[in-house]
Design an enzyme around this catalytic site. Structure first.
Site, PDB file in Angstrom:
ATOM      1  N   LYS A   6       0.840  -1.201   0.000  1.00  0.00           N
ATOM      2  CA  LYS A   6       0.000   0.000   0.000  1.00  0.00           C
ATOM      3  C   LYS A   6       0.876   1.253   0.000  1.00  0.00           C
ATOM      4  CE  LYS A   6      -3.683  -2.459   2.396  1.00  0.00           C
ATOM      5  NZ  LYS A   6      -4.284  -2.826   3.693  1.00  0.00           N
TER       6      LYS A   6
ATOM      7  N   GLN B 249      -4.068  -1.311   9.940  1.00  0.00           N
ATOM      8  CA  GLN B 249      -4.028  -2.629   9.307  1.00  0.00           C
ATOM      9  C   GLN B 249      -4.631  -3.706  10.224  1.00  0.00           C
ATOM     10  OE1 GLN B 249      -3.008  -3.292   6.126  1.00  0.00           O
ATOM     11  NE2 GLN B 249      -3.661  -5.394   6.469  1.00  0.00           N
TER      12      GLN B 249
ATOM     13  N   ASP C  34     -10.610   3.484   4.373  1.00  0.00           N
ATOM     14  CA  ASP C  34     -10.906   2.043   4.315  1.00  0.00           C
ATOM     15  C   ASP C  34     -12.420   1.808   4.308  1.00  0.00           C
ATOM     16  OD1 ASP C  34      -9.131   0.003   3.980  1.00  0.00           O
ATOM     17  OD2 ASP C  34      -8.577  -0.175   6.098  1.00  0.00           O
TER      18      ASP C  34
END
Ligand code: NAP
Length: 329
Positions: free
Chosen positions: A74, A118, A144
């Site tokens: 990412k 994460q 997200d």
């Protein structure tokens, strides 16, 4: 000219009595690159307006190797796209409060547009840790799309950040000109991060959607109704040919690491190169869809190289959008 094409409208898909052609393998990497190329001008406009690039901040807790690989990918993609990045690495024995403090710091920073923590968080943080983290992320920076505010906005079809994996799948269907409207869609999996938002996005695009899970009766029979079948289960090769209507579009979200040699041989019988890779490395990444589904489906996303790159591209797109929203005040 009508560009959209559903499996049912393409005679190739229903050539009864004629040998079925193998599925078109959808190149997720190439589509992800197109998405990123399309962002370049918007990133330049943000840079001009804000005096800095769109900026993604990631926090990772602990040393789970797979999570570190995902985070590296990412960050590298963000940097390659000309975006700014911040990485905060916390030790595995960090407390939930310490993690929330990092999120709060990211929330307060005027230099940060998008925040990602994460998953998974260490088990020691408790069962509701991820939820507490999603509750804390500023909804304006929730790239997200996992916060309850984002989930609510999605459910009500209001503007907000949709989770990157299902958003990437919609983008891929559009770019491949596979029609969603009116299609029968079956989503296997009902998680908050993939299955549920996937069903919602398909419904908002006027598909007729069925959501399946571990208690669904006659899963293959229900799946066989689908023009668009999305597998987001986390079980290697569970979706076999008997789940798939000839010509259906099959989207494989699963990412399963197989270490058992018999299982690898069974799954990769038609992919000698990947089987060799397994023999060299002792593990291989496979999807939820058995590779022999390619003989039945009309189009299929591979693992790796299908949904994964799209997820990362949509994270970039959401971060750019968050920066644009900041720019427009
Ligand atoms: P999850 O939270 O574990 O959810 C799995 C879902 O599958 C649940 O709804 C579960 O049903 C259902 N399920 C499990 N076994 C089943 C069975 N035998 N028959 C029917 N349904 C079954 O997983 P997730 O986070 O949604 O992720 C799913 C997969 O996608 C994983 O392999 C994950 O690694 C992968 N993934 C990939 C990406 C990407 O970028 N490519 C992104 C996210 C996730 P119940 O609800 O009844 O338990």
């Amino acid at each position: 000219m009508r560009l959209a094409e559903t499996p049912c409208e393409n005679p190739r898909f229903f050539a009864h009595g004629i040998k079925q052609m193998p599925a078109r393998i959808i190149d997720g990497k190439a589509i992800a690159q197109q998405i990123r190329d399309d962002l370049a001008a918007r990133i330049a406009a943000v840079r001009e307006g804000l005096g800095r690039s769109p900026h993604l901040a990631i926090a990772i807790v602990g040393d789970d190797p797979a999570s570190h690989v995902y985070v590296r990918n990412k960050l590298r993609t963000a940097e390659d796209s000309g975006m700014g990045v911040t990485l905060e690495t916390l030790p595995g024995d960090s407390t939930l409060d310490e993690t929330l403090a990092v999120v709060e710091r990211f929330n307060m920073s005027a230099q940060i547009d998008g925040i990602l923590v994460q998953s998974p968080l260490p088990a020691g943080m408790g069962r509701n840790a991820a939820q507490r983290v999603f509750d804390t992320i500023d909804p304006g920076k929730d790239v997200d799309g996992f916060s309850p505010i984002s989930a609510g906005h999605l459910s009500q079809k209001r503007s907000g950040f949709a989770p990157c994996t299902p958003a990437g799948i919609i983008e891929m269907l559009d770019r491949e000109r596979l029609a969603i409207e009116g299609a029968r869609a079956v989503v296997i999996g009902r998680s908050d991060i993939v299955g549920k938002p996937m069903a919602m996005l398909l419904m908002h695009r006027n598909a007729t959607v069925t959501v399946c899970h571990s208690r669904t009766r006659d899963l293959p029979g229900v799946a066989r109704e689908a023009d668009i079948l999305v597998a987001a289960i986390g079980r290697a090769g569970l979706v076999t040919q008997d789940f798939v209507k000839p010509g259906a579009v099959v989207i494989d979200v699963g990412m399963n690491r197989v270490t058992d040699a018999d299982e690898a041989r069974q799954l990769l019988a038609s992919q000698p190169k990947r089987l060799k890779l397994f023999e060299r490395r002792g593990s291989v990444l496979v999807g939820d869809v058995h590779p022999n589904v390619a003989e039945t489906a009309g189009a299929l996303t591979p693992v790796p190289g299908g949904v994964g790159p799209l997820t990362i591209a949509m994270l970039m797109a959401n971060t750019v959008r968050a920066a644009e929203l900041r720019l427009s005040g």
